[in-house]
Enzyme design. Structure first.
Site, PDB file in Angstrom:
ATOM      1  N   LYS A 172      52.143  52.754   9.489  1.00 48.83           N
ATOM      2  CA  LYS A 172      53.046  51.867  10.235  1.00 48.83           C
ATOM      3  C   LYS A 172      52.291  50.854  11.079  1.00 48.83           C
ATOM      4  O   LYS A 172      52.768  49.739  11.281  1.00 48.83           O
ATOM      5  CB  LYS A 172      53.988  52.693  11.116  1.00 48.83           C
ATOM      6  N   LYS A 187      56.444  53.422  -2.854  1.00 48.59           N
ATOM      7  CA  LYS A 187      57.782  54.013  -2.823  1.00 48.59           C
ATOM      8  C   LYS A 187      58.836  52.961  -2.473  1.00 48.59           C
ATOM      9  O   LYS A 187      58.522  51.936  -1.870  1.00 48.59           O
ATOM     10  CB  LYS A 187      57.824  55.163  -1.817  1.00 48.59           C
ATOM     11  N   LYS A 202      63.114  50.510   2.896  1.00 48.25           N
ATOM     12  CA  LYS A 202      64.199  49.667   3.414  1.00 48.25           C
ATOM     13  C   LYS A 202      63.743  48.229   3.590  1.00 48.25           C
ATOM     14  O   LYS A 202      64.513  47.298   3.451  1.00 48.25           O
ATOM     15  CB  LYS A 202      64.676  50.208   4.758  1.00 48.25           C
TER      16      LYS A 202
HETATM   17  P1  TYM Z   1      63.932  57.434   6.547  1.00 43.45           P
HETATM   18  O1  TYM Z   1      65.097  56.867   7.258  1.00 43.45           O
HETATM   19  O2  TYM Z   1      62.749  56.589   6.265  1.00 43.45           O
HETATM   20  O3  TYM Z   1      64.395  58.054   5.191  1.00 43.45           O
HETATM   21  C1  TYM Z   1      65.482  58.958   5.147  1.00 43.45           C
HETATM   22  C2  TYM Z   1      65.275  59.997   4.087  1.00 43.45           C
HETATM   23  O4  TYM Z   1      65.084  59.370   2.837  1.00 43.45           O
HETATM   24  C3  TYM Z   1      63.876  59.823   2.251  1.00 43.45           C
HETATM   25  N1  TYM Z   1      63.245  58.713   1.535  1.00 43.45           N
HETATM   26  C4  TYM Z   1      62.776  58.826   0.300  1.00 43.45           C
HETATM   27  N2  TYM Z   1      62.719  59.875  -0.548  1.00 43.45           N
HETATM   28  C5  TYM Z   1      62.174  59.668  -1.750  1.00 43.45           C
HETATM   29  N3  TYM Z   1      61.688  58.459  -2.158  1.00 43.45           N
HETATM   30  C6  TYM Z   1      61.717  57.380  -1.336  1.00 43.45           C
HETATM   31  N4  TYM Z   1      61.270  56.207  -1.756  1.00 43.45           N
HETATM   32  C7  TYM Z   1      62.275  57.543  -0.044  1.00 43.45           C
HETATM   33  N5  TYM Z   1      62.447  56.709   1.015  1.00 43.45           N
HETATM   34  C8  TYM Z   1      63.043  57.454   1.979  1.00 43.45           C
HETATM   35  C9  TYM Z   1      62.999  60.263   3.418  1.00 43.45           C
HETATM   36  O5  TYM Z   1      62.042  61.195   2.989  1.00 43.45           O
HETATM   37  C10 TYM Z   1      64.021  60.852   4.344  1.00 43.45           C
HETATM   38  O6  TYM Z   1      64.295  62.187   3.983  1.00 43.45           O
HETATM   39  N6  TYM Z   1      61.850  60.195  10.066  1.00 43.45           N
HETATM   40  C11 TYM Z   1      62.909  60.154   9.107  1.00 43.45           C
HETATM   41  C12 TYM Z   1      64.288  60.328   9.714  1.00 43.45           C
HETATM   42  C13 TYM Z   1      64.380  61.556  10.544  1.00 43.45           C
HETATM   43  C14 TYM Z   1      64.549  62.881  10.073  1.00 43.45           C
HETATM   44  C15 TYM Z   1      64.565  63.696  11.243  1.00 43.45           C
HETATM   45  C16 TYM Z   1      64.661  63.455   8.813  1.00 43.45           C
HETATM   46  C17 TYM Z   1      64.330  61.586  11.896  1.00 43.45           C
HETATM   47  N7  TYM Z   1      64.433  62.855  12.307  1.00 43.45           N
HETATM   48  C18 TYM Z   1      64.720  65.079  11.156  1.00 43.45           C
HETATM   49  C19 TYM Z   1      64.820  64.837   8.734  1.00 43.45           C
HETATM   50  C20 TYM Z   1      64.832  65.628   9.909  1.00 43.45           C
HETATM   51  C21 TYM Z   1      62.869  58.804   8.439  1.00 43.45           C
HETATM   52  O7  TYM Z   1      62.395  57.848   8.962  1.00 43.45           O
HETATM   53  O8  TYM Z   1      63.464  58.780   7.255  1.00 43.45           O
END
Ligand code: TYM
Length: 329
Positions: A111, A194, A197
């Site tokens: 990041k 990957k 967003k």
């Molecule tokens: P975030 O918002 O980036 O993504 C949300 C979820 O989507 C999954 N994900 C993916 N899985 C497979 N391939 C991809 N290209 C891909 N892009 C995103 C992420 O693995 C995630 O499961 N830190 C987390 C949000 C969060 C969270 C938590 C998750 C905050 N607290 C507690 C679980 C438990 C995040 O930024 O995910």
């Protein structure tokens, strides 16, 4: 009963990576487990979104969750900032999280690359807040994509460290979960890396058919195999990875065989991929349009979810405060 929890940042609309990597697994679990799902709006603040757009982002993503199949009668659905107990636990966990280990986190290193002007403490302690999210509900299973594996490892580390330091059993060590399979990494359409967003390489649940088809047809590929059974380059592997999540096994076998005997036409492969993505996404998009306009329903879901989430969080925090040594006069 085992507890399942997951969340998604409210940084933008949901894409296929969020859906197939995490959300769909969660949806499949909502009948068998006690489930919590939340919108990580505090985590979204690391990039300083404009305050006038902030709430609309949270609302949009809530409608997308519901449209993707989360049932608020089965799942506790809430917004992170509505549960202040999470922030208190975050403060307490920060005392046992070390600068060195936070700096070594892969997501932190990723990041800050290219964002030297905004390397804030929230970014550094991102895994601590995430651990607070999970530990406050004493979740056993956390359905997430591959990119969150290290964060789960850190949540376990903080749980263990806290329990040892304060000689308590309050926290459970959570496991990243995908039905016994490896966690998924859904690739983008730009040939490597990957789906994300903000990478400009994603297909979103709100994309219409035309947009999906255009994006898929533009996906990076190459001029095609010339030697039978050759190893696929990453860009082609990525197209097949997407095909595996949206299409039938027969379709995947058909195109794999065509690749292996060098008769594949990428135009046909992409058309099939676009058709199958549309088949899966169209009903979700239609539901998003209806739910987004139902303010009363969204309010009902969040009021119910907030009350349930706070009750669960308060029960944990009470034990945590006792373990740390807080007492009333
Ligand atoms: P975030 O918002 O980036 O993504 C949300 C979820 O989507 C999954 N994900 C993916 N899985 C497979 N391939 C991809 N290209 C891909 N892009 C995103 C992420 O693995 C995630 O499961 N830190 C987390 C949000 C969060 C969270 C938590 C998750 C905050 N607290 C507690 C679980 C438990 C995040 O930024 O995910």
């Amino acid at each position: 009963m085992e507890i399942v929890l997951s969340g998604i940042r409210s940084t933008g609309h949901l894409h296929l990576g969020n859906y197939y990597g995490a959300l769909r697994n969660f949806v499949k679990m909502q009948d068998q487990y006690k489930c919590f799902f939340f919108i990580a709006d505090l985590h979204a603040l690391t990039t300083h979104p404009k305050s006038q757009d902030f709430h609309a982002g949270v609302k949009a993503i809530l409608a997308e969750y519901l449209a993707a199949g989360l049932d608020p009668e089965k799942v506790t659905l809430f917004v992170q900032s509505n549960v202040p107990e999470i922030s208190e636990l975050y403060v307490l966990l920060n005392m046992i999280a070390y600068k060195g280990e936070l700096e070594r986190t892969t997501s932190f290193k990723d990041k800050i690359r290219g964002h030297e002007e905004n390397v804030n403490a929230g970014l550094l302690t991102y895994p601590v807040l995430m651990a607070a999210d999970i530990l406050i509900h004493r979740a056993h299973k956390v359905p997430v994509g591959k990119d969150q594996e290290q964060h789960l490892e850190m949540a376990r580390l903080f749980a263990r460290r806290f329990n040892n330091l304060y000689e308590t059993q309050v926290f459970i060590e959570p496991q990243a979960f995908n039905f016994g399979s490896d966690l998924l990494k859904i690739p983008g359409l730009d040939g490597s890396g990957k789906m994300g967003k903000s990478e400009g390489n994603g297909i979103f649940l709100i994309d219409d058919e035309d947009t999906i088809r255009k994006k898929v047809m533009r996906a990076v590929s190459d001029s095609g195999p010339t030697v039978p059974n050759s190893i696929m380059p990453e860009s082609i592997q990525n197209i097949f990875t997407l095909l595996k999540v949206v299409s039938t096994p027969d379709t995947v076998t058909y195109f794999t065989d065509k690749y292996n005997d060098c008769t594949i036409r990428y135009g046909d492969l992409k058309k099939q991929l676009a058709d199958d993505i549309c088949k899966q996404i169209n009903p979700i998009r239609e539901r998003i349009q209806t739910i987004t306009h139902d303010g009363a329903y969204l309010r009902y879901v969040i009021e119910k979810g907030t009350a349930e989430a706070r009750a669960s969080a308060q029960a944990t925090l009470k034990e945590v405060r006792k373990a740390v040594g807080f007492k009333s006069f």
